[in-house]
Design a protein around this motif. Structure first.
Motif, PDB file in Angstrom:
ATOM      1  N   LEU A  70       2.392 -11.706  -8.139  1.00 54.65           N
ATOM      2  CA  LEU A  70       1.921 -10.396  -7.418  1.00 54.65           C
ATOM      3  C   LEU A  70       3.117 -10.057  -6.731  1.00 54.65           C
ATOM      4  N   ASN A  71       3.272  -8.818  -6.288  1.00 57.97           N
ATOM      5  CA  ASN A  71       4.699  -8.269  -5.899  1.00 57.97           C
ATOM      6  C   ASN A  71       4.416  -7.066  -4.956  1.00 57.97           C
ATOM      7  N   VAL A  72       3.007  -6.822  -4.412  1.00 59.08           N
ATOM      8  CA  VAL A  72       2.749  -5.733  -3.249  1.00 59.08           C
ATOM      9  C   VAL A  72       1.736  -6.442  -2.375  1.00 59.08           C
ATOM     10  N   ILE A  73       1.852  -6.348  -1.171  1.00 57.28           N
ATOM     11  CA  ILE A  73       0.954  -6.700  -0.278  1.00 57.28           C
ATOM     12  C   ILE A  73       0.733  -5.840   1.037  1.00 57.28           C
ATOM     13  N   VAL A  74      -0.324  -5.490   1.276  1.00 56.65           N
ATOM     14  CA  VAL A  74      -0.692  -4.423   1.950  1.00 56.65           C
ATOM     15  C   VAL A  74      -1.531  -4.800   3.096  1.00 56.65           C
ATOM     16  N   ARG A  75      -1.102  -4.644   4.518  1.00 58.94           N
ATOM     17  CA  ARG A  75      -2.092  -5.307   5.522  1.00 58.94           C
ATOM     18  C   ARG A  75      -2.916  -4.021   6.064  1.00 58.94           C
ATOM     19  N   GLY A  76      -4.394  -4.174   6.080  1.00 58.45           N
ATOM     20  CA  GLY A  76      -5.166  -3.116   6.633  1.00 58.45           C
ATOM     21  C   GLY A  76      -6.571  -3.281   6.066  1.00 58.45           C
ATOM     22  N   ASP A  77      -7.592  -2.459   6.598  1.00 59.68           N
ATOM     23  CA  ASP A  77      -8.457  -2.396   6.173  1.00 59.68           C
ATOM     24  C   ASP A  77      -8.833  -2.092   4.372  1.00 59.68           C
ATOM     25  N   THR A  78      -9.503  -2.832   3.597  1.00 58.48           N
ATOM     26  CA  THR A  78      -9.602  -2.762   2.233  1.00 58.48           C
ATOM     27  C   THR A  78      -9.856  -1.309   1.974  1.00 58.48           C
ATOM     28  N   ASP A  79     -11.139  -0.948   2.530  1.00 60.07           N
ATOM     29  CA  ASP A  79     -11.730   0.409   2.229  1.00 60.07           C
ATOM     30  C   ASP A  79     -10.657   1.458   2.469  1.00 60.07           C
ATOM     31  N   VAL A 226       7.387  -1.551   6.838  1.00 59.01           N
ATOM     32  CA  VAL A 226       7.784  -1.761   5.206  1.00 59.01           C
ATOM     33  C   VAL A 226       8.849  -2.968   5.279  1.00 59.01           C
ATOM     34  N   ARG A 227       8.458  -3.946   4.625  1.00 61.69           N
ATOM     35  CA  ARG A 227       9.585  -4.860   4.284  1.00 61.69           C
ATOM     36  C   ARG A 227       9.409  -5.735   3.122  1.00 61.69           C
ATOM     37  N   ARG A 228      10.533  -6.759   2.827  1.00 66.54           N
ATOM     38  CA  ARG A 228      10.160  -7.710   1.489  1.00 66.54           C
ATOM     39  C   ARG A 228      10.208  -8.988   1.960  1.00 66.54           C
ATOM     40  N   VAL A 229       9.259  -9.924   1.309  1.00 67.38           N
ATOM     41  CA  VAL A 229       9.332 -11.319   1.562  1.00 67.38           C
ATOM     42  C   VAL A 229       9.379 -11.954   0.357  1.00 67.38           C
ATOM     43  N   TYR A 230      10.156 -13.122   0.376  1.00 70.55           N
ATOM     44  CA  TYR A 230      10.375 -13.964  -0.852  1.00 70.55           C
ATOM     45  C   TYR A 230       9.011 -14.837  -1.037  1.00 70.55           C
ATOM     46  N   LEU A 231       8.473 -14.842  -2.262  1.00 69.91           N
ATOM     47  CA  LEU A 231       7.285 -15.326  -2.594  1.00 69.91           C
ATOM     48  C   LEU A 231       7.714 -16.755  -3.507  1.00 69.91           C
ATOM     49  N   GLY A 232       8.999 -16.409  -4.221  1.00 68.10           N
ATOM     50  CA  GLY A 232       9.347 -17.257  -5.105  1.00 68.10           C
ATOM     51  C   GLY A 232       8.728 -17.481  -6.462  1.00 68.10           C
ATOM     52  N   ASN A 233       8.190 -16.066  -6.649  1.00 67.47           N
ATOM     53  CA  ASN A 233       7.510 -16.153  -8.097  1.00 67.47           C
ATOM     54  C   ASN A 233       8.015 -15.301  -9.331  1.00 67.47           C
ATOM     55  N   VAL A 245       5.934  -5.817   1.416  1.00 67.51           N
ATOM     56  CA  VAL A 245       4.727  -5.677   2.447  1.00 67.51           C
ATOM     57  C   VAL A 245       4.603  -4.711   3.144  1.00 67.51           C
ATOM     58  N   VAL A 246       3.475  -4.009   3.341  1.00 64.06           N
ATOM     59  CA  VAL A 246       3.300  -2.589   3.912  1.00 64.06           C
ATOM     60  C   VAL A 246       2.125  -2.996   4.818  1.00 64.06           C
ATOM     61  N   ASP A 247       2.699  -2.633   6.147  1.00 60.08           N
ATOM     62  CA  ASP A 247       1.289  -2.817   7.293  1.00 60.08           C
ATOM     63  C   ASP A 247       1.015  -1.632   7.759  1.00 60.08           C
TER      64      ASP A 247
END
Length: 454
Positions: A70-79, A226-233, A245-247
């Motif tokens: 997994l390489n992108v995380i978006v925070r917000g309402d799914t719809d 917008v930022r990047r976080v380390y998931l170790g994957n 990560v996009v908020d």
């Protein structure tokens, strides 16, 4: 028999030089691109202000195999996220005017309207389309005393061509709407006509594309949202272990959708002009420089090789080239222009051209040629050129070793078929050892490829 061994050795040398050599020099090793099949204990990832968690990989089955990071995380309402990525702004302008009236003092709303109008009513160019692809499973934990479970994607999106190269995204929403996150796995891939499946080229380019498109959104503050976080994957493909990560939680989401751009890579005009001038200068002096270094023996050898060229050699070379590249172009044409054909229908219509059409055409044309070695080299060389042109058109610049090995085998097999069909090979019997070996090798390699052994 001795002559057959000479032809086979020449074909092996040709495939190693023109297929294996460049590929092995510039391509990653198998372990660098192949997924890890070993089952592991999942390490879950939690987000701020969220009770639910997710595992950092996807799996082709409900097992903990570290396949797709997994390489992108978006925070917000799914719809809102799905609407933003997939819907056009057309047909929504009356709703936008109502929003403008409600937020008449909000300058940002009017900035977005201007932005959409300048970009054909899209925030960044085009919207992502619905995609077809194999199911991948994500492992999520609701975190509220409920058991963790496997789930399938909420949506699949793409930009590009199914039968060419495309950006492909799988999206998975949080178990609880209040947690407000969607995790994505984006990658680039191309359709492999030998396997009839998509082959992943990498994940970094797709992640960068998605990240850049969100950054171009007029309501995203690049420094804060917008930022990047380390998931170790890291490990599979070219993944480096970092996720974007996009908020979007603080944004006012308009009813009009906002598309993500997927612009094609282009070379700068200045660089192209410079390279053209350099090549012109080289071409002006090359003939004289080469001729100066040729001896009389060299000139006689070149003349002898030229005298061996028959019209059939040229026909054979371009026939194989046209059939192989024609399958790629035909797939793209059917995909874009023939709406009633499903991906399976297109594959069923065009794959026989590769599996049967190419060897049959090779046998028929090579049967008009005299020398076995010449026919074999022309057929094998044409297929090698076609393979490289195909990858060049797709923009594929790295191949795993198993793919390189498979391509080398099909090149040798087609060369043996051509050599076994030449006149000097069929003087005693049309079914000679070279032809039988070539047909057997072609069937085994293509069958093994379809079954996943190559």
């Amino acid at each position: 028999m001795r002559r057959s061994l000479v032809v086979a050795a020449a074909l092996l040398a040709l495939s190693a030089l023109f297929v294996g050599g460049p590929s092995l020099l510039f391509s990653p090793a198998t372990e660098d691109v192949a997924p890890d099949e070993t089952e592991v204990t999942p390490r879950m990832t939690a987000l701020e202000d969220s009770e639910s968690e997710f595992w950092r990989f996807l799996s082709p089955a409900e097992r903990f195999q570290q396949r797709s990071p997994l390489n992108v995380i978006v925070r917000g309402d799914t719809d809102d996220i799905l609407r933003a990525m997939t819907e056009e702004a057309d047909g929504e302008w009356e709703e936008m005017e109502a929003v403008e009236a409600e937020y008449e003092d909000n300058e940002t709303v009017f900035q977005e309207q201007d932005f959409l109008e300048e970009h054909d009513r899209h925030a960044t160019g085009i919207e992502w389309g619905d995609a077809h692809g194999t199911t991948r499973y994500a492992y999520v934990d609701p975190g509220t005393g409920e058991d963790a479970y496997w789930t399938t994607e909420s949506a699949q999106l793409e930009d590009g061509d199914y039968y060419g190269q495309r950006y492909h995204i799988r999206l998975y929403e949080s178990p609880h709407p209040d947690d407000q996150w969607v995790v994505m796995q984006g990658h680039t891939e191309h359709f492999d006509w030998f396997t009839l499946r998509h082959r992943v080229d990498g994940v970094e380019a797709a992640q960068t594309k998605i990240e850049s498109d969100f950054m171009e959104h007029p309501r995203v503050d690049v420094e804060q949202d917008v930022r990047r976080v380390y998931l170790g994957n890291e490990g599979p493909s070219d993944a480096n272990g970092w996720a974007t990560v996009v908020d979007l939680t603080g944004m006012v989401v308009l009813p009009a959708g906002v598309g993500l751009a997927a612009r094609k890579r282009s070379r700068s005009a200045g660089s192209a002009v410079s390279e053209q001038r350099d090549s012109e200068r080289v071409s002006e002096h090359a003939p004289e420089a080469i001729d100066d270094h040729l001896t009389d023996v060299d000139r006689r050898r070149i003349a002898a090789a030229y005298d061996r060229i028959e019209a059939g050699h040229i026909i054979l070379f371009f026939t194989i080239l046209a059939l192989f590249l024609g399958v790629r172009m035909g797939g793209l044409l059917f995909e874009r222009r023939v709406g009633f054909m499903t991906p399976h229908m297109i594959a069923a219509a065009l794959y026989p051209v590769i599996a049967v059409g190419i060897p049959v055409a090779t046998y028929a044309i090579a049967g008009t040629l005299t020398r076995r070695l010449d026919a074999a080299i022309v057929a094998a060389g044409s297929l090698a050129v076609a393979i490289w042109l195909d990858y060049g058109l797709l923009g594929v610049d790295s191949l795993p070793v198993d793919v390189v090995f498979q391509r080398m085998l099909v090149v040798v097999a087609l060369g043996l078929i051509a050599g076994g069909a030449a006149k000097r090979a069929t003087r005693d019997s049309r079914f000679n050892d070279m032809l039988i070996a070539g047909i057997t090798m072609w069937v085994v390699v293509l069958g093994g490829t379809l079954l996943g052994y190559f």
